[in-house]
Design a protein around this motif. Structure first.
Motif, PDB file in Angstrom:
ATOM      1  N   ASP A 127     -61.600 -25.570  -4.287  1.00  0.00           N
ATOM      2  CA  ASP A 127     -60.962 -24.372  -3.549  1.00  0.00           C
ATOM      3  C   ASP A 127     -62.231 -23.317  -3.433  1.00  0.00           C
ATOM      4  O   ASP A 127     -62.983 -22.918  -4.360  1.00  0.00           O
ATOM      5  CB  ASP A 127     -59.996 -23.785  -4.594  1.00  0.00           C
ATOM      6  CG  ASP A 127     -58.790 -24.801  -4.462  1.00  0.00           C
ATOM      7  OD1 ASP A 127     -58.380 -25.436  -3.558  1.00  0.00           O
ATOM      8  OD2 ASP A 127     -58.142 -24.736  -5.570  1.00  0.00           O
ATOM      9  N   VAL A 128     -62.378 -22.749  -2.089  1.00  0.00           N
ATOM     10  CA  VAL A 128     -63.419 -21.945  -1.837  1.00  0.00           C
ATOM     11  C   VAL A 128     -62.714 -20.596  -0.961  1.00  0.00           C
ATOM     12  O   VAL A 128     -61.789 -20.730  -0.395  1.00  0.00           O
ATOM     13  CB  VAL A 128     -64.525 -22.664  -0.823  1.00  0.00           C
ATOM     14  CG1 VAL A 128     -65.161 -23.546  -2.054  1.00  0.00           C
ATOM     15  CG2 VAL A 128     -64.160 -23.188   0.328  1.00  0.00           C
ATOM     16  N   ALA A 129     -63.215 -19.732  -1.044  1.00  0.00           N
ATOM     17  CA  ALA A 129     -63.149 -18.606  -0.249  1.00  0.00           C
ATOM     18  C   ALA A 129     -64.143 -18.659   0.973  1.00  0.00           C
ATOM     19  O   ALA A 129     -65.533 -18.748   0.809  1.00  0.00           O
ATOM     20  CB  ALA A 129     -63.215 -17.265  -1.101  1.00  0.00           C
ATOM     21  N   ILE A 130     -63.888 -18.216   2.282  1.00  0.00           N
ATOM     22  CA  ILE A 130     -64.676 -18.143   3.172  1.00  0.00           C
ATOM     23  C   ILE A 130     -64.639 -16.920   3.859  1.00  0.00           C
ATOM     24  O   ILE A 130     -63.425 -16.247   4.055  1.00  0.00           O
ATOM     25  CB  ILE A 130     -64.337 -19.228   4.487  1.00  0.00           C
ATOM     26  CG1 ILE A 130     -64.343 -20.538   3.811  1.00  0.00           C
ATOM     27  CG2 ILE A 130     -65.396 -19.076   5.554  1.00  0.00           C
ATOM     28  CD1 ILE A 130     -65.702 -21.070   3.247  1.00  0.00           C
ATOM     29  N   LYS A 131     -65.849 -16.101   4.108  1.00  0.00           N
ATOM     30  CA  LYS A 131     -65.966 -14.920   4.850  1.00  0.00           C
ATOM     31  C   LYS A 131     -66.363 -15.054   6.388  1.00  0.00           C
ATOM     32  O   LYS A 131     -67.309 -15.794   6.591  1.00  0.00           O
ATOM     33  CB  LYS A 131     -66.933 -14.136   4.350  1.00  0.00           C
ATOM     34  CG  LYS A 131     -66.571 -13.382   2.905  1.00  0.00           C
ATOM     35  CD  LYS A 131     -67.586 -12.541   2.417  1.00  0.00           C
ATOM     36  CE  LYS A 131     -67.291 -12.261   0.982  1.00  0.00           C
ATOM     37  NZ  LYS A 131     -68.525 -11.240   0.182  1.00  0.00           N
ATOM     38  N   GLY A 132     -65.467 -14.927   7.352  1.00  0.00           N
ATOM     39  CA  GLY A 132     -65.613 -15.496   8.743  1.00  0.00           C
ATOM     40  C   GLY A 132     -64.973 -14.487   9.654  1.00  0.00           C
ATOM     41  O   GLY A 132     -64.159 -13.610   9.228  1.00  0.00           O
ATOM     42  N   THR A 133     -65.290 -14.576  10.937  1.00  0.00           N
ATOM     43  CA  THR A 133     -64.684 -13.774  11.837  1.00  0.00           C
ATOM     44  C   THR A 133     -63.764 -14.483  12.912  1.00  0.00           C
ATOM     45  O   THR A 133     -62.951 -13.658  13.623  1.00  0.00           O
ATOM     46  CB  THR A 133     -65.728 -13.235  12.763  1.00  0.00           C
ATOM     47  OG1 THR A 133     -66.448 -14.229  13.340  1.00  0.00           O
ATOM     48  CG2 THR A 133     -66.429 -12.316  11.945  1.00  0.00           C
ATOM     49  N   SER A 134     -63.836 -15.805  12.945  1.00  0.00           N
ATOM     50  CA  SER A 134     -62.936 -16.652  13.882  1.00  0.00           C
ATOM     51  C   SER A 134     -61.639 -16.769  13.454  1.00  0.00           C
ATOM     52  O   SER A 134     -61.225 -16.367  12.277  1.00  0.00           O
ATOM     53  CB  SER A 134     -63.714 -18.098  13.794  1.00  0.00           C
ATOM     54  OG  SER A 134     -62.738 -18.768  14.861  1.00  0.00           O
TER      55      SER A 134
END
Length: 162
Positions: A127-134
């Protein structure tokens, strides 16, 4: 992970990610576009290489989009002179697509089908957290083989170019 999720020659199958409930907190927080190092234990065996994929899921592991593939030579780096269980590649730098959406509940997966030996399927998830803009990501679906209900890939040891 020291054992396959499933085998085309044995009667067992674990859930794709080996668990069905999310962890309380993500194992890592990554930013879209960054390169992450994926490391494997040094007690691994290579089964003469094989196909590996690094994938991501945003729907709790129901579907995965492939973000990087290593065809034929996973864990061995290049065509071995003979069948081998010796591992020469223990880590991979995986560049996350710049267009990944943000999520506190993404699942990163590594999967592998071995080149020689029993027809097995290996997979491990985090399980990971992603910082993105899409707002969404599309791409190739994860390849699942040698698992109940999916195709069996024949042993291709030493026939890497076919």
């Amino acid at each position: 992970m020291n054992s396959p999720l499933s085998s085309a020659t044995q009667d067992f199958a674990n859930p794709i990610c080996k668990y069905t409930e999310p962890w309380p907190t993500p194992a890592a927080t990554w930013t879209a576009g960054e390169t992450v190092k994926i490391q494997f234990n040094h007690n691994a065996v290579s089964h003469s290489g094989g196909h590996a994929e690094f994938s991501i899921s945003y729907d709790g592991g129901k579907t995965f989009v492939v973000i990087e593939q290593v065809l034929r030579y996973a864990f061995v780096g290049s065509k071995p002179a003979a069948a081998t269980n010796e591992v020469s590649v223990f880590d991979y730098d995986v560049t996350l697509p710049a267009n990944l959406p943000s999520s506190d509940n993404a699942i990163f997966a590594w999967s592998w089908c071995n080149a020689s030996g029993n027809r097995e399927f290996y997979m491990n998830c985090a399980d990971v957290a992603i910082k993105g803009t899409s707002t969404s990501i599309t791409g190739k679906n994860i390849t699942i083989v040698n698992y109940p209900g999916y195709p069996t890939v024949a042993e291709f040891n030493m026939n890497y170019e076919e």
